[in-house]
Design a protein around this motif. Structure first.
Motif, PDB file in Angstrom:
ATOM      1  N   GLY A  14      -7.092  -2.947  13.469  1.00  0.00           N
ATOM      2  CA  GLY A  14      -8.121  -1.684  13.240  1.00  0.00           C
ATOM      3  C   GLY A  14      -8.269  -1.185  11.814  1.00  0.00           C
ATOM      4  N   GLN A  15      -8.463  -2.131  11.057  1.00  0.00           N
ATOM      5  CA  GLN A  15      -8.620  -1.822   9.655  1.00  0.00           C
ATOM      6  C   GLN A  15      -7.764  -1.103   8.820  1.00  0.00           C
ATOM      7  N   VAL A  16      -6.439  -1.098   9.334  1.00  0.00           N
ATOM      8  CA  VAL A  16      -5.290  -0.214   8.910  1.00  0.00           C
ATOM      9  C   VAL A  16      -4.653  -1.134   7.568  1.00  0.00           C
ATOM     10  N   LEU A  17      -4.516  -0.804   6.606  1.00  0.00           N
ATOM     11  CA  LEU A  17      -3.543  -1.139   5.701  1.00  0.00           C
ATOM     12  C   LEU A  17      -2.216  -0.213   5.327  1.00  0.00           C
ATOM     13  N   LYS A  18      -1.011  -0.670   5.823  1.00  0.00           N
ATOM     14  CA  LYS A  18       0.168   0.007   5.932  1.00  0.00           C
ATOM     15  C   LYS A  18       0.890  -0.392   4.473  1.00  0.00           C
ATOM     16  N   VAL A  19       0.960   0.978   3.736  1.00  0.00           N
ATOM     17  CA  VAL A  19       1.535   0.895   2.487  1.00  0.00           C
ATOM     18  C   VAL A  19       2.848   1.903   2.572  1.00  0.00           C
ATOM     19  N   ASP A  20       3.722   1.811   3.659  1.00  0.00           N
ATOM     20  CA  ASP A  20       4.455   2.925   3.709  1.00  0.00           C
ATOM     21  C   ASP A  20       5.863   2.716   2.848  1.00  0.00           C
ATOM     22  N   SER A  21       5.742   1.263   2.305  1.00  0.00           N
ATOM     23  CA  SER A  21       7.120   1.107   1.387  1.00  0.00           C
ATOM     24  C   SER A  21       6.869   1.737  -0.129  1.00  0.00           C
ATOM     25  N   PHE A  22       5.686   2.343  -0.664  1.00  0.00           N
ATOM     26  CA  PHE A  22       5.498   2.596  -1.855  1.00  0.00           C
ATOM     27  C   PHE A  22       4.274   3.932  -1.836  1.00  0.00           C
ATOM     28  N   LEU A  23       3.928   4.146  -0.902  1.00  0.00           N
ATOM     29  CA  LEU A  23       2.888   5.391  -1.130  1.00  0.00           C
ATOM     30  C   LEU A  23       3.035   6.471   0.118  1.00  0.00           C
ATOM     31  N   ILE A  76      -0.596  -6.022  -2.978  1.00  0.00           N
ATOM     32  CA  ILE A  76      -0.730  -7.477  -2.799  1.00  0.00           C
ATOM     33  C   ILE A  76       0.702  -7.714  -2.237  1.00  0.00           C
ATOM     34  N   ASN A  77       1.613  -7.204  -2.841  1.00  0.00           N
ATOM     35  CA  ASN A  77       3.132  -7.846  -2.702  1.00  0.00           C
ATOM     36  C   ASN A  77       3.622  -7.053  -1.493  1.00  0.00           C
ATOM     37  N   GLU A  78       3.429  -5.814  -1.063  1.00  0.00           N
ATOM     38  CA  GLU A  78       4.061  -5.067   0.020  1.00  0.00           C
ATOM     39  C   GLU A  78       2.938  -4.404   1.000  1.00  0.00           C
ATOM     40  N   GLY A  79       1.811  -4.507   0.811  1.00  0.00           N
ATOM     41  CA  GLY A  79       0.757  -4.070   2.070  1.00  0.00           C
ATOM     42  C   GLY A  79       0.783  -4.804   2.833  1.00  0.00           C
ATOM     43  N   ILE A  80       0.743  -4.261   4.267  1.00  0.00           N
ATOM     44  CA  ILE A  80       0.555  -4.850   5.457  1.00  0.00           C
ATOM     45  C   ILE A  80      -0.563  -4.564   6.356  1.00  0.00           C
TER      46      ILE A  80
END
Lengths: 193, 193
Positions: free
Chosen positions: B17-26, B9-13
Motif C-alpha cells: 500500500g505504498q507505506v514506508l515504515k520508519v518506526d525505528s527512528f521517526l 535506506i538502512n532502516e526504512g521498511i
C-alpha cells in the motif's frame, strides 16, 4: 524546578474537576526552552541510573521525552494509544483508563524497541491517578527490561498515582508537585523559593 | 539531508500500500540527534521567513517540531486530532482525511495561540496526500495569520500532496523526497551524494 513553577503560577488555569490547564506551555502550545530545561532536569535527577531508553506516551510526553533523550544520548520511544495499521504484530499491549477522557485505551509498544537488559526511564507530562505511568511500567516488565525511574513534569500529589507508583517500588521524581487545586488556586507541595 | 537518507535506506521498511515504515527512528522510536539535525535543517531552509510560530500535528510531528522551535526560539503548537475535554471552546477546527487510518478527523487548535500577524511554519513528518498539511494551513488562514512555509521530513513525491501544496502557493521544503516505493525499493528523487 523554579522556571516550571513560575509557568504554572503565571499561566496555569484551574478548571472544574481538579483539572489544571497548562496548554500555553506544556500540552498544546509548547515553550521549547522550557522543554530543554525539563530534559536537563530529568537528566540530573536520573544521572546515576544507567538509562538506555526513554519511554513516554503520545502526545504530550513526546516533547519532554525527546529533550531528555537528547541530553542522555539515548533513543526515545513513545507508546501509541491505539493500534496503528503499520504496527499490527509483535507489540506489547496494556490497557489503561483515562480519567480525563473517561475511556480505556490500549497502549502499545513494538517488541523491537524494548529488550531484556534495557534500563528504561519513563517520562510523562502529568501524574494524577498513575494509569499511564503504571501501564508503561507494565510494558517494560513484559519486555523483561528494568524501569530505572519515572520522571513526571507535573504531579498532582493529592491524587493517588504518586503513592501508587512509590508503593510499587518505583523511583519517582516530579519537577513540580501540586498539593491542591481547591478554590481555583494552585498550591504546591513545597513552596517556591 | 544525508543523515536522514541513510536512515531511510538502512532502516526504512516498505510495506504494502505504498507505506514506508520508519518506526525505528521517526514515528515510534526516535533518534534525538537525528531530530536535532532535522530542526537545524528546517531552520536553515526557512531562515529568511521571519517565522514566529511553528505548527505541527500530533503525534509524530511533535519531535521534529519542538527541535525546529528550539532552533528558531519560537513556540511550537501541535494541533490535536480530536477534541479534548479541556479544550471545548474557542478552537479552530478543520476536518482532514487520513488515508492511513481510513477515517476523517477533526484537527483543532486553540484560538489563543494563532493570531493575525503571526508568521507560521508548518512542520510534519510525512507528506503523502497533503491532507494534514493542507488542514493546518487552513487553520492558519482562519486565524488571519500567514503560512510562511511547510517543512516535511519525508515527502512521498509520487503521491499528490506535494504538487497540491505547491499549486496552492505554499513554499514547500522536504528533507528527503521519495520517487517510488515500487517492488519494495526506496528510490529518491535525487540520489544521495
Amino acid at each position: 524546578m523554579e522556571l516550571l513553577r513560575q509557568k504554572v503560577i503565571n499561566e496555569g488555569i484551574v478548571l472544574e474537576g481538579q483539572v489544571l490547564k497548562v496548554d500555553s506551555f506544556l500540552n498544546h502550545q509548547m515553550d521549547p526552552l522550557l522543554m530543554k530545561e525539563i530534559g536537563r532536569a530529568f537528566t540530573q535527577l536520573f544521572a546515576d541510573t544507567g538509562v538506555t531508553t526513554i519511554l513516554t506516551i503520545e502526545s504530550s510526553g513526546i516533547a519532554p521525552g525527546i529533550m531528555t533523550a537528547l541530553e542522555f544520548g539515548v533513543p526515545l520511544i513513545f507508546a501509541r494509544k491505539q493500534k496503528s495499521l503499520t504496527l499490527t504484530e509483535d507489540i506489547f499491549v496494556e490497557t489503561v483508563y483515562s480519567y480525563t477522557k473517561k475511556q480505556s485505551n490500549d497502549i502499545t509498544v513494538s517488541k523491537k524497541f524494548i529488550k531484556p537488559g534495557d534500563r528504561v526511564l519513563i517520562i510523562d507530562d502529568f501524574l494524577a491517578n498513575g494509569e499511564a505511568a503504571s501501564g508503561l511500567a507494565r510494558i517494560v516488565k513484559q519486555a523483561g527490561a528494568e524501569v530505572v525511574g519515572i520522571g513526571i513534569v507535573i504531579e498532582k500529589s493529592f491524587q493517588p498515582g504518586a503513592q501508587l507508583l512509590i508503593d510499587e517500588g518505583y523511583r519517582l521524581e516530579s519537577l513540580v508537585r501540586i498539593r491542591s487545586l481547591d478554590n481555583g488556586q494552585v498550591q504546591f507541595v513545597e513552596l517556591p523559593l
